[in-house]
Motif scaffolding. Structure first.
Motif, PDB file in Angstrom:
ATOM      1  N   LEU A 333       0.822  -1.202   0.000  1.00 40.35           N
ATOM      2  CA  LEU A 333       0.000   0.000   0.000  1.00 40.35           C
ATOM      3  C   LEU A 333       0.864   1.262   0.000  1.00 40.35           C
ATOM      4  O   LEU A 333       0.545   2.245  -0.681  1.00 40.35           O
ATOM      5  CB  LEU A 333      -0.922  -0.005   1.218  1.00 40.35           C
ATOM      6  N   ASN A 334       1.948   1.242   0.761  1.00 35.96           N
ATOM      7  CA  ASN A 334       2.864   2.389   0.751  1.00 35.96           C
ATOM      8  C   ASN A 334       3.411   2.640  -0.652  1.00 35.96           C
ATOM      9  O   ASN A 334       3.513   3.796  -1.100  1.00 35.96           O
ATOM     10  CB  ASN A 334       4.020   2.141   1.726  1.00 35.96           C
ATOM     11  N   TYR A 335       3.771   1.556  -1.342  1.00 34.95           N
ATOM     12  CA  TYR A 335       4.293   1.703  -2.705  1.00 34.95           C
ATOM     13  C   TYR A 335       3.230   2.279  -3.623  1.00 34.95           C
ATOM     14  O   TYR A 335       3.518   3.145  -4.465  1.00 34.95           O
ATOM     15  CB  TYR A 335       4.768   0.349  -3.220  1.00 34.95           C
ATOM     16  N   TRP A 336       2.007   1.805  -3.484  1.00 31.01           N
ATOM     17  CA  TRP A 336       0.911   2.314  -4.321  1.00 31.01           C
ATOM     18  C   TRP A 336       0.681   3.803  -4.073  1.00 31.01           C
ATOM     19  O   TRP A 336       0.503   4.572  -5.021  1.00 31.01           O
ATOM     20  CB  TRP A 336      -0.357   1.533  -4.031  1.00 31.01           C
ATOM     21  N   GLU A 337       0.687   4.213  -2.826  1.00 22.56           N
ATOM     22  CA  GLU A 337       0.435   5.616  -2.509  1.00 22.56           C
ATOM     23  C   GLU A 337       1.544   6.532  -3.020  1.00 22.56           C
ATOM     24  O   GLU A 337       1.299   7.681  -3.380  1.00 22.56           O
ATOM     25  CB  GLU A 337       0.269   5.774  -0.993  1.00 22.56           C
ATOM     26  N   LYS A 338       2.774   6.014  -3.053  1.00 17.60           N
ATOM     27  CA  LYS A 338       3.900   6.854  -3.474  1.00 17.60           C
ATOM     28  C   LYS A 338       4.094   6.866  -4.981  1.00 17.60           C
ATOM     29  O   LYS A 338       4.507   7.890  -5.544  1.00 17.60           O
ATOM     30  CB  LYS A 338       5.185   6.373  -2.802  1.00 17.60           C
ATOM     31  N   SER A 339       3.825   5.742  -5.648  1.00 17.01           N
ATOM     32  CA  SER A 339       4.136   5.668  -7.077  1.00 17.01           C
ATOM     33  C   SER A 339       2.921   5.379  -7.944  1.00 17.01           C
ATOM     34  O   SER A 339       2.729   6.004  -8.994  1.00 17.01           O
ATOM     35  CB  SER A 339       5.202   4.590  -7.317  1.00 17.01           C
ATOM     36  N   GLY A 340       2.089   4.435  -7.551  1.00 20.81           N
ATOM     37  CA  GLY A 340       0.979   4.031  -8.397  1.00 20.81           C
ATOM     38  C   GLY A 340      -0.139   5.038  -8.450  1.00 20.81           C
ATOM     39  O   GLY A 340      -0.632   5.391  -9.537  1.00 20.81           O
ATOM     40  N   GLN A 341      -0.553   5.537  -7.301  1.00 17.70           N
ATOM     41  CA  GLN A 341      -1.700   6.436  -7.264  1.00 17.70           C
ATOM     42  C   GLN A 341      -1.456   7.753  -8.011  1.00 17.70           C
ATOM     43  O   GLN A 341      -2.326   8.193  -8.766  1.00 17.70           O
ATOM     44  CB  GLN A 341      -2.090   6.717  -5.814  1.00 17.70           C
ATOM     45  N   PRO A 342      -0.291   8.407  -7.843  1.00 15.71           N
ATOM     46  CA  PRO A 342      -0.088   9.660  -8.590  1.00 15.71           C
ATOM     47  C   PRO A 342      -0.140   9.491 -10.101  1.00 15.71           C
ATOM     48  O   PRO A 342      -0.565  10.406 -10.812  1.00 15.71           O
ATOM     49  CB  PRO A 342       1.308  10.106  -8.130  1.00 15.71           C
ATOM     50  N   SER A 343       0.262   8.300 -10.587  1.00 15.71           N
ATOM     51  CA  SER A 343       0.260   8.101 -12.035  1.00 15.71           C
ATOM     52  C   SER A 343      -1.139   7.994 -12.606  1.00 15.71           C
ATOM     53  O   SER A 343      -1.336   8.144 -13.820  1.00 15.71           O
ATOM     54  CB  SER A 343       1.058   6.836 -12.385  1.00 15.71           C
ATOM     55  N   LEU A 344      -2.145   7.724 -11.752  1.00 13.63           N
ATOM     56  CA  LEU A 344      -3.522   7.624 -12.228  1.00 13.63           C
ATOM     57  C   LEU A 344      -4.229   8.970 -12.292  1.00 13.63           C
ATOM     58  O   LEU A 344      -5.271   9.089 -12.932  1.00 13.63           O
ATOM     59  CB  LEU A 344      -4.320   6.681 -11.323  1.00 13.63           C
ATOM     60  N   LYS A 345      -3.680   9.961 -11.627  1.00 12.50           N
ATOM     61  CA  LYS A 345      -4.327  11.275 -11.612  1.00 12.50           C
ATOM     62  C   LYS A 345      -4.363  11.857 -13.019  1.00 12.50           C
ATOM     63  O   LYS A 345      -3.343  11.969 -13.698  1.00 12.50           O
ATOM     64  CB  LYS A 345      -3.581  12.216 -10.669  1.00 12.50           C
ATOM     65  N   GLY A 346      -5.500  12.208 -13.468  1.00 13.78           N
ATOM     66  CA  GLY A 346      -5.650  12.807 -14.796  1.00 13.78           C
ATOM     67  C   GLY A 346      -5.649  11.808 -15.926  1.00 13.78           C
ATOM     68  O   GLY A 346      -5.810  12.214 -17.091  1.00 13.78           O
ATOM     69  N   ARG A 347      -5.456  10.512 -15.632  1.00 13.46           N
ATOM     70  CA  ARG A 347      -5.386   9.525 -16.706  1.00 13.46           C
ATOM     71  C   ARG A 347      -6.728   9.374 -17.418  1.00 13.46           C
ATOM     72  O   ARG A 347      -6.769   9.224 -18.650  1.00 13.46           O
ATOM     73  CB  ARG A 347      -4.923   8.176 -16.160  1.00 13.46           C
ATOM     74  N   ILE A 348      -7.809   9.432 -16.698  1.00 10.78           N
ATOM     75  CA  ILE A 348      -9.130   9.281 -17.316  1.00 10.78           C
ATOM     76  C   ILE A 348      -9.415  10.438 -18.254  1.00 10.78           C
ATOM     77  O   ILE A 348      -9.905  10.245 -19.387  1.00 10.78           O
ATOM     78  CB  ILE A 348     -10.202   9.166 -16.219  1.00 10.78           C
ATOM     79  N   ASP A 349      -9.111  11.652 -17.824  1.00 11.33           N
ATOM     80  CA  ASP A 349      -9.302  12.816 -18.701  1.00 11.33           C
ATOM     81  C   ASP A 349      -8.406  12.735 -19.928  1.00 11.33           C
ATOM     82  O   ASP A 349      -8.816  13.098 -21.041  1.00 11.33           O
ATOM     83  CB  ASP A 349      -9.024  14.105 -17.934  1.00 11.33           C
TER      84      ASP A 349
END
Length: 406
Positions: A333-349
């Motif tokens: 979860l720590n890895y997801w919050e630091k690397s995975g989650q930011p990469s999804l921001k704006g991806r849908i748009d």
């Protein structure tokens, strides 16, 4: 969908902080403390455990009382002479039966106190599991509704572009099928969320202000001494006290094999003569030596001790396993919050703009959109796994009340 919880903006903030509620320095909101106190006060299981403790306390007081009461004897005989006597008879605990029973009673009371604490631990673990379940299932339902909204908008855009001749009928059909699937998934996740909240509401009455926040999860498992934690674990303290009570029962059985004398003193009149007498009686344990009771007490003590050691070994394994599960899931979860989650921001748009500009086709857009939403759903499941691992560790270590500030 009925609004189950009030969420903060952002996936990580939602899952880690829960509801928008003020929290104190220990991370436990006053609303959560009040909910826990009401739960432990009103739940029938807690009341039954308290009744067990009250019974053990009363029995301990009873074992502290003297074993024998004095007896008064009155005799009247009307024969050739009239005889009238009054006597006092008392049995004496020369073998120490009462102190042995007193020790066993206090050990039983100590076991009941630990049993009450263990019951509270188990109940709080159940409450935390249901609260975190509402947290996770509600976020999953929110994400499903977001999927329906995105695909509904995509279907409208597809129809508009089809009317303009930019896309074909196949693209519109794909968008319609994707929306139908999303609606079915949303119905399932919404039903799961409502069922989860119903279980929680059956466990404890819903607060007027809604379900309270859960404390923050630690980013890593704190260092701990397994042996020291298990020595303080209420369930193991209960078993240890029960083993001590069983050992004390051996002393009771041993002393029960020793007879206690009964001494009586009486005085009176026989016609004009004064009577004075002393009687002493001692039971003879000849036909029944009470050896079987002593053997049974020894066997009970061995069973209780071995059961304690067995549970201790199992508790060590459960504690280590829970610690490893939390470390692994929390690291992910720590890895997801630091690397995975930011990469999804704006991806849908971004995907929407690429599709509208014709740089990607409808099929590719749907595949990447579904992958993006599935990744977010996997993150929610990971959050649920982290909560489950943490609650398992709290129960295994006996630190549930400590973590809640109780």
């Amino acid at each position: 969908m009925r609004k189950l919880l009030v969420w903060q903006s952002g996936l990580a903030g939602c899952l880690l902080l829960g509801l928008v509620t003020s929290v104190n320095a220990s991370g436990v909101s006053p609303a959560l403390k009040q909910l826990v106190q009401d739960f432990l006060t009103q739940h029938p299981a807690a009341q039954a455990a308290r009744a067990d403790l009250q019974r053990a306390e009363a029995e301990a007081r009873a074992t502290g009382q003297p074993l024998y009461n004095p007896e008064i004897e009155v005799e009247y005989e009307d024969a050739a002479d009239i005889t009238k006597t009054v006597g006092l008879v008392q049995s004496f605990d020369w073998s120490g039966k009462q102190p042995a029973r007193d020790r066993a009673g206090h050990e039983s009371m100590r076991a009941a106190q630990a049993a009450l604490a263990a019951k509270r631990q188990a109940m709080l673990g159940e409450l935390l599991s249901e609260l975190s379940g509402v947290l996770i299932s509600s976020e999953a339902a929110r994400l499903s509704q977001e999927r329906v909204k995105l695909l509904g908008e995509f279907l409208r855009l597809s129809k508009r572009r089809y009317a303009a001749g930019d896309v074909g009928q196949t693209d519109v059909d794909l968008a319609r099928l994707a929306l139908s699937e999303a609606r079915m998934q949303a119905a399932s996740t919404t039903a799961d969320a409502m069922s989860t909240e119903a279980r929680l509401a059956a466990l404890v009455q819903t607060p007027p202000s809604g379900w309270p926040a859960l404390p923050l999860l630690p980013t890593e498992l704190p260092a701990f001494n397994a042996d020291k934690l298990l020595q303080q674990h209420p369930a193991l303290r209960q078993l240890e006290a029960e083993a001590a009570a069983a050992r004390a029962s051996i002393a009771i059985a041993r002393r029960d094999r020793r007879p206690d004398p009964t001494i009586g003193v009486r005085g009176g009149k026989e016609d004009d003569d004064t009577l004075l007498g002393i009687t002493v009686s001692i039971p003879l344990f000849v036909r029944n030596t009470f050896r079987a009771e002593l053997d049974a007490a020894n066997a009970d003590a061995v069973r209780a001790e071995q059961f304690y050691y067995n549970r201790l070994l199992r508790a060590k394994g459960r504690l280590q396993g829970a610690a490893q599960r939390y470390s692994v899931t929390r690291a992910a979860l720590n890895y997801w919050e630091k690397s995975g989650q930011p990469s999804l921001k704006g991806r849908i748009d971004l995907l929407k703009r690429l599709w509208e500009s014709g740089e990607i086709g409808t099929t590719e857009y749907l595949i990447q959109l579904q992958q993006t939403l599935d990744t977010q759903a996997s993150a929610i499941k990971l959050q649920g796994a982290v909560w489950t691992a943490w609650i398992d560790w709290l129960i295994a270590s006996g630190r549930t009340t400590h973590w809640l500030g109780l």
